[in-house]
Design an enzyme around this catalytic site. Structure first.
Site, PDB file in Angstrom:
ATOM      1  N   ASP A  18       1.449  -8.977   1.657  1.00 42.26           N
ATOM      2  CA  ASP A  18       0.204  -8.305   1.256  1.00 42.26           C
ATOM      3  C   ASP A  18      -0.678  -9.367   0.598  1.00 42.26           C
ATOM      4  OD1 ASP A  18      -1.760  -6.384   0.159  1.00 42.26           O
ATOM      5  OD2 ASP A  18      -0.215  -4.897   0.563  1.00 42.26           O
ATOM      6  N   GLY A  60       0.810  -1.209   0.000  1.00 47.12           N
ATOM      7  CA  GLY A  60       0.000   0.000   0.000  1.00 47.12           C
ATOM      8  C   GLY A  60       0.847   1.264   0.000  1.00 47.12           C
ATOM      9  N   TYR A  75     -14.543   4.249   9.041  1.00 48.93           N
ATOM     10  CA  TYR A  75     -13.090   4.175   9.219  1.00 48.93           C
ATOM     11  C   TYR A  75     -12.673   4.755  10.571  1.00 48.93           C
ATOM     12  CZ  TYR A  75      -8.174   5.362   8.120  1.00 48.93           C
ATOM     13  OH  TYR A  75      -6.815   5.505   8.119  1.00 48.93           O
TER      14      TYR A  75
HETATM   15  N1  SER Z   1      -5.678   9.609   4.744  1.00 51.58           N
HETATM   16  C1  SER Z   1      -6.713   8.864   5.379  1.00 51.58           C
HETATM   17  C2  SER Z   1      -7.987   8.974   4.656  1.00 51.58           C
HETATM   18  O1  SER Z   1      -8.192   9.968   4.000  1.00 51.58           O
HETATM   19  C3  SER Z   1      -6.908   9.335   6.780  1.00 51.58           C
HETATM   20  O2  SER Z   1      -6.267   8.489   7.649  1.00 51.58           O
HETATM   21  O3  SER Z   1      -8.787   8.103   4.754  1.00 51.58           O
END
Ligand code: SER
Length: 312
Positions: A35, A12, A143
């Site tokens: 991965d 990633g 998230y």
């Molecule tokens: N860069 C990430 C996102 O935009 C934030 O942790 O999901």
């Protein structure tokens, strides 16, 4: 013998650069990349690689035993924008991979864990300027909820089972070696690619949306510094606030225009605007500075220069 480390999610955006940097510092053979898919050529050819699903405990355990792994960096995750589309898949990946690694440490199969958290742990009720280490969080994205829950589990495993787990709340990370996947801060990378290729960029956030950001080299250095710090200096076992710069799409577009005068930006906000609006504008990272000497090297000016030089 040099200790062996395993990176889960090594292909990633962060994993690629972290793996390459660890290999440079500690030698290729002791840094095992893994991965669920193969990654960039320089990652694949520079040292050992294992196809590995971070949600599969037994598979990780086999690799840990085989290479006598001492430290695991868990970089596999579903980011904010994609997680809004696949809430249950995001929760499964983000939480089960963390439990796998924390349980390996609890069972003394590994000695140390790095797990990234994010500015996404904060929400609309969080004070959004100079957001403190300890404050109201109440994340409003899938998230963010997974990251906040993860932080509580890290602190719990440390307190209850003496697991040496260390974590950083990364801001948006800007890099040129690997593209990001499915985040809300991805615009700050896309804009450079588009500026060079087409001299124009249509931004999915409004022009004044200010977010905390960091150049990847700083993020990698912070990660490696935190992992090599004396445990007695680590007072935060949930996750450290970390900061380098904050800017809006309008401000980064202006910096690019300074180098590419005919570059034009337009704005066409989508569902990611609401995610960005729920996150802080700037972060107070004084605990990281006090505990393990954190100091960023790259501001917006330096980041813009590095991105344009390396992508051109
Ligand atoms: N860069 C990430 C996102 O935009 C934030 O942790 O999901």
């Amino acid at each position: 013998m040099q200790k062996s480390v395993l990176i889960l999610g090594a292909c990633g955006q962060i994993g690629t650069e972290l793996t390459l940097s660890l290999r440079e510092r500690f030698g290729s053979e002791t840094v095992i990349a893994s991965d669920i898919r193969e990654g960039a050529e320089n990652l694949m050819s520079s040292g050992p690689f294992e196809l590995l699903d971070a949600t599969n405990y037994e598979a990780i355990e086999d690799v840990v035993m085989h290479y006598e792994i001492e430290e695991v960096y868990l970089m596999a995750a579903m980011l904010s924008a994609t997680a809004e589309k696949f809430p249950m898949r995001a929760w499964n990946l983000n939480m089960n991979s963390l439990f796998n690694v924390l349980n390996l440490a609890k069972e003394k199969q590994i000695a140390k864990v790095f797990w990234p958290s994010s500015i996404a742990v904060f929400g609309p009720n969080t004070p959004d300027e100079k957001t403190p280490q300890n404050t109201i969080m109440e994340p409003s994205t899938v998230y963010g909820i997974s990251k906040q829950a993860g932080e509580r589990w890290c602190a719990y495993y440390h307190k209850k089972y003496d697991v040496d787990v260390r974590s950083i709340r990364y801001p948006g990370l800007i890099s040129w070696k690997t593209m990001p996947g499915g985040g809300t801060t991805d615009y700050a990378i896309e804009i450079f690619h588009e500026a060079i290729a087409n001299k124009t960029y249509s931004c999915f956030l409004k022009e004044d949306t200010k977010l905390p950001m960091m150049f990847m080299d700083d993020a990698i250095r912070a990660t490696i510094n935190l992992m090599s710090s004396d445990p007695k200096n680590i007072s935060v076992r949930s996750s450290y606030n970390l900061s380098a710069m904050s800017f809006s799409p309008k401000e980064i577009a202006q910096k690019i225009k300074d180098q590419i005068p005919d570059f034009e930006i337009t704005y066409d906000p989508d569902f990611r605007q609401a995610i960005a609006d729920s996150w802080p504008k700037s972060i107070d990272d004084s605990r990281a500075r006090e505990d393990w000497g954190w100091q960023p090297d790259f501001d917006l000016e330096a980041t813009t220069r590095e991105m344009l030089n390396n992508l051109s």
